[in-house]
Design an enzyme around this catalytic site. Structure first.
Site, PDB file in Angstrom:
ATOM      1  CG  HIS A  47       4.106   7.316  -6.856  1.00  0.00           C
ATOM      2  ND1 HIS A  47       3.354   6.678  -7.806  1.00  0.00           N
ATOM      3  CD2 HIS A  47       3.588   6.953  -5.670  1.00  0.00           C
ATOM      4  CE1 HIS A  47       2.417   5.952  -7.219  1.00  0.00           C
ATOM      5  NE2 HIS A  47       2.531   6.107  -5.922  1.00  0.00           N
ATOM      6  CG  ASP A 105      -0.262   3.873  -4.978  1.00  0.00           C
ATOM      7  OD1 ASP A 105      -0.988   3.177  -4.234  1.00  0.00           O
ATOM      8  OD2 ASP A 105       0.622   4.631  -4.553  1.00  0.00           O
ATOM      9  CB  SER A 152       2.278   8.752 -10.068  1.00  0.00           C
ATOM     10  OG  SER A 152       3.464   8.057 -10.305  1.00  0.00           O
TER      11      SER A 152
END
Lengths: 269, 192
Positions: B45, B138, B18
């Site tokens: 992401h 995540d 991310s």
């Protein structure tokens, strides 16, 4: 966790007992969604889940609704809608009457987006939007035209990026956290259950939209559905798919020409 | 050999990241050799807007064949795939991709957990999962699934991460096989 064999047992039950054929759906997606539902609804065992699916009509409704993906939004991919405005609607506008089919429309956000485009092009009065899905419960939401108010800020931004010039909030009435879209729009929407796996063509259309539905189907079913669309499109009609879906390599690809970078094809036969 | 049966050859490497992970990839990708054995899937992401330029950017950093994963594409060894923006990336038994537009998971689509779990289900012990810099949690659930299936799990050394939260969250909750900086990561992948 649900095992692969248990998925197959459920799919067989769904078909034999209830007539729903999910056997050509992506197993990876089904497994994920059934596992999710299994833990969400706290089943003590697979046998218990199977029993409910086999015997409980109201649970069956929930099951079918939850294992299919019902995520959608208004004006998703604004550049796609901009192309509908600029490249497709002016051509459709030359027809005396416009028939549009939203296949697998889920809760209808895209149908209302389309109705707004038609209204702004001055074509809504001579148009009819057919909204179909296999889930009766999501169609009820299409009929009501009520969506969460909290989404409207983002939808308004997408609407503007799609070439919208009006104040987006003039299309709905806000009340108790909900946005109810104008009756003028919903009056032009005809809802009906239709299963792309098993049902056939039911009308001739000038534009068919089916976005982010084919990704859940295997290659054979994708081909079957594209043939169904082909049979349901008038000559020089348009077919619109999701941003990761394509007519390329399909049985009907030679009948179509892609308009531009968007996933919109024109029937050339 | 006893050793080999306990360490099956890794056929699929997942790299998830991310915020702050792009810089790691820019450093890592040029270090990977051209005849890399496993397939690599990169799940990042990203903004949902069509930033298709990311694939172009990444392809300038590697000699490996790299492409955005498309629906029904077959996962081939030595190839690198980038999860497209705004879809979850799933894997079928026949090792093809399925794109999925279901609800965001951990506020993310694509979600690392979703693809990692799908990979663990299909590739089992032949999977390695790497978690890079990021400011959310995540990936941990997905890594757990890979570990449970007998695969290997690796975290970027949080002290080298721009956003240490994501790898740290995995380290706090799971028994990682390795904690690597970028150069160590490249060495590991080149030796698979």
């Amino acid at each position: 966790m649900i095992e692969d064999e248990e998925i197959e047992i459920l799919l067989t039950d769904l078909f034999d007992i209830h007539g729903y054929d999910f056997t050509s759906y992506s197993r990876a997606s089904l497994k994920r969604r059934i596992s999710r539902l299994y833990s969400l609804d706290k089943f003590p065992s697979f046998a218990e889940l199977r029993y409910r699916v086999r015997t409980d009509e109201s649970y069956l409704k929930r099951f079918v609704e939850e294992i299919t993906v019902n995520v959608t939004e208004m004006f998703r991919d604004p550049s796609f809608y901009l192309s509908l405005r600029n490249d497709v609607l002016p051509i459709l506008g030359t027809k005396p009457f416009i028939r549009i089919w939203h296949a697998g429309c889920s809760t209808g956000e895209e149908v209302y987006s389309m109705a707004i485009l038609l209204k702004e092009a001055g074509l809504l009065k001579k148009s009819l939007l057919y909204a179909t899905d296999l889930n009766p419960s999501v169609l009820e939401k299409v009929r009501k035209g009520i969506f969460p108010l909290i989404q409207m800020k983002q939808y308004s931004e997408s609407y503007i990026s799609s070439g919208g010039l009006a104040d987006f909030s003039t299309y709905y009435t806000a009340n108790y956290g909900q946005a109810k879209f104008d009756q003028e729009l919903s009056d032009k929407i005809i809802i009906s259950t239709h299963n792309l796996v098993s049902d056939s063509s039911f009308n001739e259309f000038d534009l068919i939209l089916c976005r982010n539905v084919l990704i859940y189907f295997d290659k054979d079913l994708q081909d079957r559905v594209l043939k169904l669309f082909d049979a349901s499109l008038g000559s020089l009609g348009y077919l619109a798919l999701g941003s990761k879906e394509t007519l390329k390599f399909s049985a009907v690809q030679n009948n179509y020409k892609q308009l531009n970078r968007e996933k919109i094809w024109k029937k050339i036969v | 050999m006893e050793e080999d049966s306990l360490n099956p050859e890794i056929e699929l490497v997942l790299i998830g990241g991310s915020a702050g992970s792009l810089e790691v990839l820019f450093k890592l990708l040029p270090l990977l050799k051209a005849d890399l054995k496993p397939a690599i899937i990169v799940v990042l992401h990203r903004k949902s807007a069509g930033d298709s330029s990311l694939i172009d950017l990444l392809s300038t950093k590697t000699v490996l064949p790299i492409q955005e994963a498309e629906d029904k594409d077959l996962i081939l060894p030595g190839n690198m795939y980038l999860a497209p923006s705004d879809y979850h990336l799933l894997i079928e038994k026949n090792r093809t991709f399925t794109l999925d537009y279901s609800e965001k998971i951990n506020f993310s689509r694509p979600s690392l957990d979703v693809t990692f779990e799908a990979a663990a289900d299909i590739f089992g012990a032949l999977t390695a999962g790497i978690i890079l810099s990021g400011a959310n949690d995540d990936g941990t659930i997905g890594l757990r699934a890979i570990k449970k299936a007998g695969g290997k799990i690796i975290a970027q050394d949080p002290t080298t991460a721009q956003m240490p939260l994501m790898p740290q969250h995995a380290i706090n909750n799971l028994k990682m096989d390795h904690i690597f900086n970028t150069v160590e990561m490249a060495g590991y992948l080149n030796n698979l």
